[in-house]
Enzyme design. Structure first.
Site, short mmCIF file in Angstrom:
data_model
loop_
_atom_site.label_atom_id
_atom_site.label_comp_id
_atom_site.label_asym_id
_atom_site.label_seq_id
_atom_site.Cartn_x
_atom_site.Cartn_y
_atom_site.Cartn_z
N TYR A 7 -1.39 -0.71 10.73
CA TYR A 7 -1.50 -1.01 9.29
C TYR A 7 -0.19 -0.64 8.60
O TYR A 7 0.34 -1.41 7.80
CB TYR A 7 -2.68 -0.24 8.69
N SER A 45 0.86 -1.19 0.00
CA SER A 45 0.00 0.00 0.00
C SER A 45 0.90 1.24 0.00
O SER A 45 2.08 1.15 0.36
CB SER A 45 -0.84 -0.01 1.28
N1 NAP Z 1 -8.65 -0.61 -1.17
C1 NAP Z 1 -7.62 0.21 -0.99
O1 NAP Z 1 -7.76 1.44 -1.00
C2 NAP Z 1 -6.24 -0.36 -0.81
C3 NAP Z 1 -5.14 0.52 -0.85
C4 NAP Z 1 -3.88 0.00 -0.66
C5 NAP Z 1 -3.69 -1.34 -0.45
N2 NAP Z 1 -4.77 -2.19 -0.40
C6 NAP Z 1 -4.49 -3.61 -0.17
O2 NAP Z 1 -5.13 -4.37 -1.16
C7 NAP Z 1 -5.36 -5.69 -0.68
C8 NAP Z 1 -6.75 -6.12 -1.03
O3 NAP Z 1 -7.67 -5.36 -0.26
P1 NAP Z 1 -9.05 -4.80 -0.84
O4 NAP Z 1 -8.94 -3.34 -0.91
O5 NAP Z 1 -9.45 -5.56 -2.06
O6 NAP Z 1 -10.01 -5.14 0.40
P2 NAP Z 1 -11.27 -6.11 0.50
O7 NAP Z 1 -12.27 -5.76 -0.53
O8 NAP Z 1 -11.68 -6.04 1.95
O9 NAP Z 1 -10.66 -7.53 0.15
C9 NAP Z 1 -9.86 -8.23 1.08
C10 NAP Z 1 -9.70 -9.65 0.58
O10 NAP Z 1 -8.97 -10.38 1.57
C11 NAP Z 1 -9.64 -11.63 1.77
N3 NAP Z 1 -9.41 -12.11 3.12
C12 NAP Z 1 -9.65 -11.47 4.29
N4 NAP Z 1 -9.33 -12.24 5.33
C13 NAP Z 1 -8.86 -13.41 4.81
C14 NAP Z 1 -8.37 -14.62 5.37
N5 NAP Z 1 -8.25 -14.76 6.70
N6 NAP Z 1 -8.00 -15.62 4.54
C15 NAP Z 1 -8.11 -15.47 3.19
N7 NAP Z 1 -8.56 -14.36 2.59
C16 NAP Z 1 -8.94 -13.34 3.40
C17 NAP Z 1 -11.09 -11.31 1.58
O11 NAP Z 1 -11.81 -12.50 1.33
P3 NAP Z 1 -13.36 -12.62 1.83
O12 NAP Z 1 -14.09 -11.60 1.04
O13 NAP Z 1 -13.72 -14.02 1.50
O14 NAP Z 1 -13.34 -12.28 3.28
C18 NAP Z 1 -11.04 -10.38 0.38
O15 NAP Z 1 -10.97 -11.13 -0.81
C19 NAP Z 1 -5.08 -5.63 0.83
O16 NAP Z 1 -3.82 -6.21 1.08
C20 NAP Z 1 -5.05 -4.15 1.13
O17 NAP Z 1 -4.26 -3.84 2.25
C21 NAP Z 1 -6.03 -1.73 -0.60
#
Ligand code: NAP
Length: 219
Positions: free
Chosen positions: A129, A116
């Site tokens: 985080y 991130s």
């Molecule tokens: N969105 C942003 O603005 C942003 C910015 C920078 C970095 N990121 C990074 O991008 C990555 C993806 O996040 P996102 O934004 O797509 O958030 P999200 O929509 O909340 O997705 C998170 C994903 O992680 C999975 N997950 C959560 N707990 C888990 C576990 N114990 N075992 C296996 N899978 C698990 C979830 O699966 P389920 O749905 O089945 O729970 C979901 O597919 C993260 O590493 C986050 O830190 C996001």
């Protein structure tokens, strides 16, 4: 594709779409904070698809708010998933990736770790985080150096604000404070596009790090 099951129907639909277009898709449910489940997901993938070329460590959780008075359970959740879950997957996958880099047609394999902007800069209210994502960056760079000459490329992707479910896991009072900070956001497809670029480079090119922000995001 590996998930916990919350969006099982949605992921099954995506998998069906891939198969309709002649591709192959395997959907596995796994809680990667459980070391055995993470290892089993990797082993099942190799058993059913024959090889592992790419590991994308995407799962993560972002629980924000002041450190003073924060529920310890939130810190534990972030470390368990963002750090340990990623490590369990990497530990299980790397031997298979090394094998693929040796004997697959492309002779190269990939680990893509999703960090991130928070893995670059720490801010008031996101300390744990930040800790987890800085840790992902450090581990990625070390692993990159270790595996470089064996043709397993390790890449770090550092997205800025992206429209997903990520913020929604926060406590209501934290969400309320965050609402004022929402600006322009990228789509998940923008990040998928970056990952696709990374893993399709020719064997002699490794994209080590990619920092991607929405154009209007300043910090
Ligand atoms: N969105 C942003 O603005 C942003 C910015 C920078 C970095 N990121 C990074 O991008 C990555 C993806 O996040 P996102 O934004 O797509 O958030 P999200 O929509 O909340 O997705 C998170 C994903 O992680 C999975 N997950 C959560 N707990 C888990 C576990 N114990 N075992 C296996 N899978 C698990 C979830 O699966 P389920 O749905 O089945 O729970 C979901 O597919 C993260 O590493 C986050 O830190 C996001």
């Amino acid at each position: 594709m590996c998930l916990r099951g919350v969006f099982r129907d949605w992921v099954d639909t995506i998998a069906a779409g891939i198969r309709d277009q002649g591709g192959t898709a395997l959907v596995l449910e796994s809680d990667i904070t459980d070391q055995q489940q993470a290892a089993d997901a990797v082993e099942r993938t190799v058993a059913e698809l024959g090889r592992l070329d790419t590991l994308i460590n995407n799962a993560g959780v972002m629980l924000l708010g002041p450190a003073v008075g924060a529920p310890l359970s939130e810190w534990q959740r972030m470390v368990d998933l963002n750090v340990l879950g990623l490590l369990y997957c990497a530990h299980a996958a790397v031997p298979h990736l090394l094998r693929a880099a040796g004997d697959s047609p492309r002779q190269v394999a990939d680990v893509v770790n999703i960090s991130s902007v928070a893995g670059r800069v720490a801010r008031n209210g996101s300390g744990v985080y930040n800790l987890t994502k800085h840790g992902v960056g450090a581990f990625s760079e070390s692993l990159r150096q270790e595996l470089a000459r064996r043709y397993v490329r390790v890449s770090l992707v550092e997205p800025g604000a992206t429209a997903t479910e990520l913020a929604g896991h926060n406590r209501p009072e934290v969400l309320e404070a965050m609402r004022n900070q929402f600006g322009q956001r990228m789509e998940a497809e923008d990040i998928a596009d970056a990952i696709t670029y990374i893993v399709t480079r020719p064997r002699h090119v490794a994209v080590n790090e990619m920092l991607i922000r929405p154009t209007e995001q300043e910090r």
